[in-house]
Design a protein around this motif. Structure first.
Motif, PDB file in Angstrom:
ATOM      1  N   ARG A  52      11.836  14.653  -4.613  1.00 18.39           N
ATOM      2  CA  ARG A  52      11.223  16.092  -4.124  1.00 18.39           C
ATOM      3  C   ARG A  52      12.280  17.032  -3.908  1.00 18.39           C
ATOM      4  O   ARG A  52      12.066  18.157  -4.182  1.00 18.39           O
ATOM      5  CB  ARG A  52      10.678  15.844  -2.673  1.00 18.39           C
ATOM      6  CG  ARG A  52       9.026  14.853  -3.030  1.00 18.39           C
ATOM      7  CD  ARG A  52       8.399  14.843  -1.622  1.00 18.39           C
ATOM      8  NE  ARG A  52       7.017  14.317  -2.002  1.00 18.39           N
ATOM      9  CZ  ARG A  52       6.618  13.213  -2.490  1.00 18.39           C
ATOM     10  NH1 ARG A  52       7.693  12.192  -2.715  1.00 18.39           N
ATOM     11  NH2 ARG A  52       5.239  12.910  -2.690  1.00 18.39           N
ATOM     12  N   LEU A  73       6.561  11.713  -8.753  1.00 16.78           N
ATOM     13  CA  LEU A  73       6.968  11.790  -7.312  1.00 16.78           C
ATOM     14  C   LEU A  73       6.413  10.617  -6.354  1.00 16.78           C
ATOM     15  O   LEU A  73       5.210  10.505  -6.467  1.00 16.78           O
ATOM     16  CB  LEU A  73       6.674  13.137  -6.756  1.00 16.78           C
ATOM     17  CG  LEU A  73       6.884  14.431  -7.251  1.00 16.78           C
ATOM     18  CD1 LEU A  73       6.358  15.701  -6.568  1.00 16.78           C
ATOM     19  CD2 LEU A  73       8.340  14.612  -7.189  1.00 16.78           C
ATOM     20  N   ILE A  82       9.007  14.774 -13.750  1.00 17.55           N
ATOM     21  CA  ILE A  82       9.499  13.428 -12.938  1.00 17.55           C
ATOM     22  C   ILE A  82       8.010  13.050 -12.035  1.00 17.55           C
ATOM     23  O   ILE A  82       7.560  13.997 -11.508  1.00 17.55           O
ATOM     24  CB  ILE A  82      10.492  14.024 -12.049  1.00 17.55           C
ATOM     25  CG1 ILE A  82      11.142  12.809 -11.472  1.00 17.55           C
ATOM     26  CG2 ILE A  82      10.323  15.244 -10.942  1.00 17.55           C
ATOM     27  CD1 ILE A  82      12.650  13.106 -10.475  1.00 17.55           C
ATOM     28  N   ARG A 136       2.260  16.220   0.217  1.00 19.58           N
ATOM     29  CA  ARG A 136       2.151  17.448  -0.369  1.00 19.58           C
ATOM     30  C   ARG A 136       3.164  18.763   0.047  1.00 19.58           C
ATOM     31  O   ARG A 136       3.557  19.442  -0.661  1.00 19.58           O
ATOM     32  CB  ARG A 136       0.659  17.954   0.014  1.00 19.58           C
ATOM     33  CG  ARG A 136      -0.478  17.393  -0.975  1.00 19.58           C
ATOM     34  CD  ARG A 136      -1.641  17.616  -0.147  1.00 19.58           C
ATOM     35  NE  ARG A 136      -2.820  17.033  -1.077  1.00 19.58           N
ATOM     36  CZ  ARG A 136      -3.651  17.589  -1.839  1.00 19.58           C
ATOM     37  NH1 ARG A 136      -3.551  18.911  -1.877  1.00 19.58           N
ATOM     38  NH2 ARG A 136      -4.549  16.940  -2.640  1.00 19.58           N
ATOM     39  N   ASP A 170      14.905  22.497  -8.767  1.00 19.42           N
ATOM     40  CA  ASP A 170      14.993  22.477 -10.287  1.00 19.42           C
ATOM     41  C   ASP A 170      15.139  23.844 -10.874  1.00 19.42           C
ATOM     42  O   ASP A 170      16.246  24.054 -11.797  1.00 19.42           O
ATOM     43  CB  ASP A 170      13.734  22.129 -10.741  1.00 19.42           C
ATOM     44  CG  ASP A 170      13.538  22.141 -12.310  1.00 19.42           C
ATOM     45  OD1 ASP A 170      14.181  21.435 -12.922  1.00 19.42           O
ATOM     46  OD2 ASP A 170      12.641  22.939 -12.887  1.00 19.42           O
ATOM     47  N   ARG A 171      14.639  24.901 -10.001  1.00 23.53           N
ATOM     48  CA  ARG A 171      14.936  26.403 -10.529  1.00 23.53           C
ATOM     49  C   ARG A 171      16.520  26.544 -10.490  1.00 23.53           C
ATOM     50  O   ARG A 171      17.252  27.238 -11.442  1.00 23.53           O
ATOM     51  CB  ARG A 171      14.265  27.247  -9.809  1.00 23.53           C
ATOM     52  CG  ARG A 171      14.345  28.713 -10.213  1.00 23.53           C
ATOM     53  CD  ARG A 171      13.783  28.816 -11.389  1.00 23.53           C
ATOM     54  NE  ARG A 171      14.189  30.345 -11.747  1.00 23.53           N
ATOM     55  CZ  ARG A 171      15.186  30.372 -12.618  1.00 23.53           C
ATOM     56  NH1 ARG A 171      15.922  29.429 -13.252  1.00 23.53           N
ATOM     57  NH2 ARG A 171      15.596  31.666 -12.965  1.00 23.53           N
ATOM     58  N   THR A 190      12.708  18.457  -7.384  1.00 25.55           N
ATOM     59  CA  THR A 190      11.664  19.470  -7.648  1.00 25.55           C
ATOM     60  C   THR A 190      11.840  20.725  -7.021  1.00 25.55           C
ATOM     61  O   THR A 190      11.906  22.036  -7.882  1.00 25.55           O
ATOM     62  CB  THR A 190      10.326  18.984  -7.061  1.00 25.55           C
ATOM     63  OG1 THR A 190      10.049  17.703  -7.469  1.00 25.55           O
ATOM     64  CG2 THR A 190       9.263  19.964  -7.595  1.00 25.55           C
ATOM     65  N   LEU A 191      12.549  20.757  -5.806  1.00 21.67           N
ATOM     66  CA  LEU A 191      12.621  21.915  -4.915  1.00 21.67           C
ATOM     67  C   LEU A 191      13.886  22.684  -5.738  1.00 21.67           C
ATOM     68  O   LEU A 191      14.201  24.037  -5.570  1.00 21.67           O
ATOM     69  CB  LEU A 191      12.801  21.798  -3.638  1.00 21.67           C
ATOM     70  CG  LEU A 191      11.702  21.460  -2.824  1.00 21.67           C
ATOM     71  CD1 LEU A 191      12.051  21.022  -1.429  1.00 21.67           C
ATOM     72  CD2 LEU A 191      10.870  22.614  -2.884  1.00 21.67           C
ATOM     73  N   LEU A 211      12.011  19.752 -16.392  1.00 18.58           N
ATOM     74  CA  LEU A 211      11.827  18.721 -15.544  1.00 18.58           C
ATOM     75  C   LEU A 211      10.340  18.041 -15.868  1.00 18.58           C
ATOM     76  O   LEU A 211       9.626  18.694 -16.085  1.00 18.58           O
ATOM     77  CB  LEU A 211      11.857  19.351 -14.288  1.00 18.58           C
ATOM     78  CG  LEU A 211      11.554  18.259 -13.069  1.00 18.58           C
ATOM     79  CD1 LEU A 211      12.896  17.547 -12.849  1.00 18.58           C
ATOM     80  CD2 LEU A 211      11.415  19.080 -11.743  1.00 18.58           C
ATOM     81  N   VAL A 255       6.726  19.450  -1.232  1.00 18.05           N
ATOM     82  CA  VAL A 255       7.117  19.992  -2.493  1.00 18.05           C
ATOM     83  C   VAL A 255       6.368  21.548  -2.391  1.00 18.05           C
ATOM     84  O   VAL A 255       6.506  22.115  -3.535  1.00 18.05           O
ATOM     85  CB  VAL A 255       6.388  19.430  -3.692  1.00 18.05           C
ATOM     86  CG1 VAL A 255       7.407  18.139  -4.094  1.00 18.05           C
ATOM     87  CG2 VAL A 255       4.928  18.990  -3.365  1.00 18.05           C
ATOM     88  N   THR A 256       6.443  21.977  -1.057  1.00 14.48           N
ATOM     89  CA  THR A 256       6.134  23.446  -0.999  1.00 14.48           C
ATOM     90  C   THR A 256       7.425  24.105  -0.376  1.00 14.48           C
ATOM     91  O   THR A 256       8.090  23.521   0.098  1.00 14.48           O
ATOM     92  CB  THR A 256       5.097  23.747  -0.197  1.00 14.48           C
ATOM     93  OG1 THR A 256       5.486  23.339   1.050  1.00 14.48           O
ATOM     94  CG2 THR A 256       3.804  23.129  -0.648  1.00 14.48           C
ATOM     95  N   LEU A 257       7.504  25.307  -0.832  1.00 18.08           N
ATOM     96  CA  LEU A 257       8.955  26.110  -0.390  1.00 18.08           C
ATOM     97  C   LEU A 257       8.980  26.013   1.230  1.00 18.08           C
ATOM     98  O   LEU A 257       9.910  25.785   1.574  1.00 18.08           O
ATOM     99  CB  LEU A 257       8.734  27.328  -0.884  1.00 18.08           C
ATOM    100  CG  LEU A 257       9.396  27.904  -2.244  1.00 18.08           C
ATOM    101  CD1 LEU A 257       9.734  29.042  -2.439  1.00 18.08           C
ATOM    102  CD2 LEU A 257      10.924  27.076  -2.340  1.00 18.08           C
TER     103      LEU A 257
END
Lengths: 590, 72
Positions: free
Chosen positions: A327, A437, A435, A222, A333-334, A330-331, A433, A225-227
Motif C-alpha cells: 500500500r 494488494l 501490484i 480501502r 508510486d507517483r 501504491t501511495l 506499477l 490506499v486513499t490519499l
C-alpha cells in the motif's frame, strides 16, 4: 482420499506453459510452488527446519531456497501467478516444476479464485501434485472455507488443509506428499482467458458460499490506499518506526548497552584477560587495543548493532506482515516516478535503511535492468543503513535539531539528484506499477518474532566477518604506522578541501570496509558541528560496504559495481567540499 | 474510455487491456477482460486501485489508461 489415476491426463493445453514434463526429472525432488505471499516459505521452514522469509508482501522469495526433508531435496520456488517464460520468477519456477518428482502446490484458501489459475497449470504438467490449502483458518473466518473433498475429486490430487505459521496440518501434508500422484484435470482451451474461466468455474464448485463481510478490515483495506487516510497512516507508521528505532532503542537502550555493558564492563574484562594471559605489544593492541578484535569489534557488533538491527527488523516485520508495504508502494508510486522507478522500488529502499546489502539483493524484484540499476545506485549512494543512521543521529543530535535537519535535507537532495540524473541518462522508460494488494491483517506475533530474530541473525552473520576484518586492518595499520602514512597522504583532501582534522582520514579507512564503521570512527574526534556535518555527509555518500559491493558485482556485474564504487569517491568528496565552502560562507564553520 | 477516468466507487466492466504484459498479469490475478471491477481509489496523478471479489490490485496511471472500460 483420492487414489492415483495414472498419468493419462497430462498436458491438456497447448500453450508453452503446460508442456508435458521433459525427462530431466530429479529423483525425489520436492518443489513448493504457489502464488506469492501464500505461506510457501512457512511450510518450507517447517518441513526443512531451515529459515525462509515469511511475509505479507509478494515476492520475498526471489531466489529458490534449498533444503532437505526426509532425505529428499526440497526447494522453495519463487512465487508466481502462473507458469511460463515471462519473468525471471516464472522461468525459475517452471523449470523447477518440470524437474520435480513431486510438487506441493501451496494455495491461499481465502483467495482460492486467484490461486487456481496456477494450480490447474501445475496439475496439467503431469507431475504428481499435492495441494496445501493454507491459511484455512483465515478462510473459515471469512466464511469461504473451500470444500477440500470436492477439490480433490475435481483435480484428482490430494488436498490438505493447513495453517503453516502455526504448524497445523503439516503432518497430514507430509503423509500426503508420500502418496502424491498426477492429477486427472485437463483443460480444453489453451489460452490464459480460457484458463481463467475454467479456474473461476472450479472455484464456484469448491466455494459455493458467499464471503462474510468483515467491515473493519475491508474499510482499512480501502482507506489505506486513499490519499486522505493513507498519507496519515504512513506518517504515523513511519513515526512509530522512528520512535522505536531512533529514540527508544538508538538513544535509550543503546546508550545503556554500548557504554555501560560494552565500554565499562566488557572491554575492561577483555583487557584484564589479555593481561592475565600475559599479552603485550602489537598482539595486545590488535586483540584488545583501541580498535581491538575483542574490544571495539565486540562492543560495536553486540552492544550497538545488535539491538538496533533487531528493533529495525521488528518494525519492518510489522509493516510487512500487516500488508502495509504494498500500500505504501501504491501511495508513493507517483513520487518515485520522478526517480525513474515505480512504487515497487519502495521495498528495496525501505529494506536498505535496515541494511543496504539486503536492499541491494531485493532490487531483484524490480522488473527491468534499468530500474534495478537506478535502485541499486540510490541504495549505495544515498541511503544510510540503520547502523550508520544510529551513529549519525547520536553524533548530530548533540548539536541540535537544525544539524540533523540539514543532514537529512542534503542526503534527501542527493537521493533525488542521483535518481533524476540516472532517469535522464539511462535509456528506456519506467515500467508502470502493477501490484496486488494483500488484505490488511494483524501480524502474527510468532511470525514477527521469528522473522526479527532470523533477519537479525542474518545481518550479524553478514556483518561480523567484514567488521572484524576492518578492525584488523585498522589495528595493523595503527601498529605498523601505516595509518600515519595514510593520514598524511589524504591530508590535502581532508584538511585542505574538506576543512576537517587530519585524523578523520582514519574514519575513511574504516569507511572503505563498512560505512557505519566509518561513521563510528568519527565519534570521539571532538569535531565542531560543521565539521561533523561535512564528515558525516562524506561518509554517507562514500563507498558502500564491501558486502554490498560483492552483492552488486554478483547481481549487476563487476563493471556496474566498479563504476558505482568509483563514483561514490567523486560524489562524496565533491559534495563534502562544496558543503564545507557553503558552511564557511554562511559563517557557521568555526 | 480508460479506467483512469472512472470515478471512485463506480463498478465497471473491463472491455480490453491494450498492454499485452498487463493483460497476462491481470488475467492471472483475476482482473481479466470481461471482469466486473470496482474502482476504489485514484491517487492524484498516481495509481488506480481496483477491487474484485475482495481482492485488490493497484495499477499505475499510464497503464490504467490502457485498461478500456464501459461504465454501467
Amino acid at each position: 482420499m483420492s487414489g492415483c489415476h495414472g498419468n493419462s491426463a497430462a498436458g491438456g493445453g497447448s500453450d508453452s506453459s503446460t508442456v508435458v514434463a521433459p525427462p530431466l526429472q530429479e529423483a525425489g525432488l520436492i518443489v513448493l510452488a504457489g502464488n506469492p505471499n501464500v505461506g510457501k516459505s512457512a511450510i518450507f521452514s517447517h518441513l526443512s527446519g531451515t529459515y525462509a522469509e515469511v511475509s505479507n508482501f509478494p515476492g520475498t522469495t526471489v531466489e529458490a531456497m534449498h533444503g532437505k526433508w526426509r532425505e529428499r531435496s526440497l526447494v522453495d520456488a519463487p512465487g508466481t501467478y502462473g507458469l511460463g517464460e515471462h519473468s525471471e520468477e516464472e522461468r525459475i519456477t517452471t523449470d523447477l516444476v518440470h524437474r520435480a518428482a513431486t510438487v506441493v502446490n501451496v494455495v491461499d484458501a481465502a483467495h482460492l479464485d486467484r490461486d487456481l489459475f496456477l494450480t490447474t497449470q501445475l496439475v496439467e504438467t503431469g507431475v504428481p501434485v499435492v495441494i496445501a490449502l493454507n491459511l484455512i483458518d483465515e478462510a473459515r473466518r471469512s466464511g469461504v472455507e473451500p470444500d477440500a473433498a470436492q477439490l480433490e475429486r475435481q483435480l484428482g490430487v490430494p488436498v490438505v488443509p493447513t495453517v503453516a505459521v502455526k504448524g497445523e496440518g503439516l503432518k497430514e501434508l507430509a503423509a500426503a506428499v508420500e502418496r502424491a500422484c498426477p492429477g486427472t484435470w485437463s483443460l480444453k482451451g489453451s489460452d490464459d482467458m480460457a484458463r481463467r474461466r475454467a479456474a473461476d468455474e472450479l472455484y464456484a464448485q469448491v466455494v459455493p458460499q458467499e464471503r462474510q463481510r468483515r467491515r473493519f478490515a475491508e474499510w482499512l483495506g480501502r482507506a489505506s490506499v486513499t490519499l486522505h487516510w493513507g498519507i496519515p497512516m504512513i506518517t504515523l507508521a513511519l513515526a512509530g518506526v522512528y520512535f522505536l528505532v531512533g529514540v527508544l532503542v538508538a538513544q535509550n537502550l543503546v546508550g545503556f548497552t554500548e557504554v555501560r555493558m560494552g565500554q565499562e564492563m566488557w572491554e575492561p574484562f577483555a583487557r584484564s584477560i589479555a593481561d592475565w594471559v600475559g599479552l603485550s605489544g602489537p598482539i595486545r593492541e590488535i586483540l584488545v587495543g583501541e580498535f581491538g578484535l575483542f574490544t571495539m569489534t565486540v562492543t560495536y557488533i553486540v552492544f550497538l548493532l545488535a539491538p538496533l538491527v533487531a528493533a529495525f527488523y521488528f518494525a519492518l516485520a510489522l509493516l510487512e506482515d500487516s500488508g502495509f508495504l504494498p500500500r505504501i508502494a501504491t501511495l508513493v508510486d507517483r513520487g518515485l516516478g520522478v526517480l525513474g522507478l515505480n512504487g515497487r522500488a519502495v521495498i528495496p529502499i525501505i529494506l536498505g535503511f535496515g541494511c543496504v546489502t539486503m536492499g541491494t539483493i531485493t532490487t531483484r524484484l524490480l522488473s527491468t535492468k534499468r530500474e534495478k540499476t537506478i535502485a541499486t545506485a540510490l541504495l549505495n549512494f544515498a541511503i544510510p543503513c540503520s547502523a550508520q543512521l544510529a551513529v549519525i543521529a547520536a553524533l548530530l543530535a548533540g548539536f541540535g535539531g537544525a544539524w540533523v535537519f540539514a543532514y537529512a535535507l542534503i542526503i534527501f537532495g542527493m537521493l533525488v539528484a542521483v535518481g533524476t540524473v540516472l532517469d535522464r541518462l539511462l535509456p528506456g522508460k519506467t515500467t508502470p506499477l502493477l501490484i496486488e494488494l494483500p488484505p490488511m491483517r494483524w501480524p502474527r506475533p510468532g511470525a514477527v518474532l521469528r522473522k526479527t530474530l532470523n533477519k537479525g541473525y542474518w545481518f550479524m552473520q553478514e556483518a561480523t566477518p567484514w567488521f572484524a576484518a576492518g578492525a584488523l586492518i585498522v589495528s595493523v595499520l595503527h601498529v605498523t604506522g601505516g595509518l600515519e602514512l595514510w593520514q598524511r597522504g589524504l591530508r590535502p583532501l581532508m584538511v585542505g578541501w574538506l576543512d576537517l582534522p587530519a585524523e578523520t582520514a582514519r574514519a575513511i579507512v574504516m569507511g572503505l570496509v563498512r560505512r557505519d564503521f566509518g561513521a563510528a570512527g568519527l565519534y570521539d574526534m571532538g569535531l565542531t558541528p560543521a565539521q561533523a556535518l561535512v564528515a558525516l555527509v562524506v561518509i554517507t555518500l562514500f563507498v558502500p560496504c564491501v558486502a554490498s559491493i560483492m552483492v552488486m558485482a554478483k547481481e549487476h556485474g563487476a563493471r556496474t559495481a566498479t563504476r558505482i564504487w568509483a563514483g561514490t569517491w567523486i560524489v562524496a568528496f565533491a559534495v563534502g567540499g562544496i558543503l564545507a565552502r557553503i558552511l564557511t560562507w554562511l559563517g557557521v564553520a568555526s | 474510455m480508460g479506467i483512469d477516468r472512472v470515478p471512485v466507487g463506480t463498478c465497471t466492466r473491463i472491455e480490453a487491456i491494450e498492454d499485452p504484459t498487463a493483460r497476462r498479469e491481470l488475467t492471472r490475478l483475476g482482473f481479466e477482460e470481461g471482469a466486473d471491477v470496482e474502482v476504489i481509489s485514484r491517487i492524484p496523478y498516481g495509481p488506480v486501485v481496483l477491487q474484485r471479489r475482495h481482492r485488490q490490485v493497484a495499477i499505475g496511471r499510464e497503464l490504467a489508461r490502457q485498461v478500456r472500460v464501459t461504465t454501467k
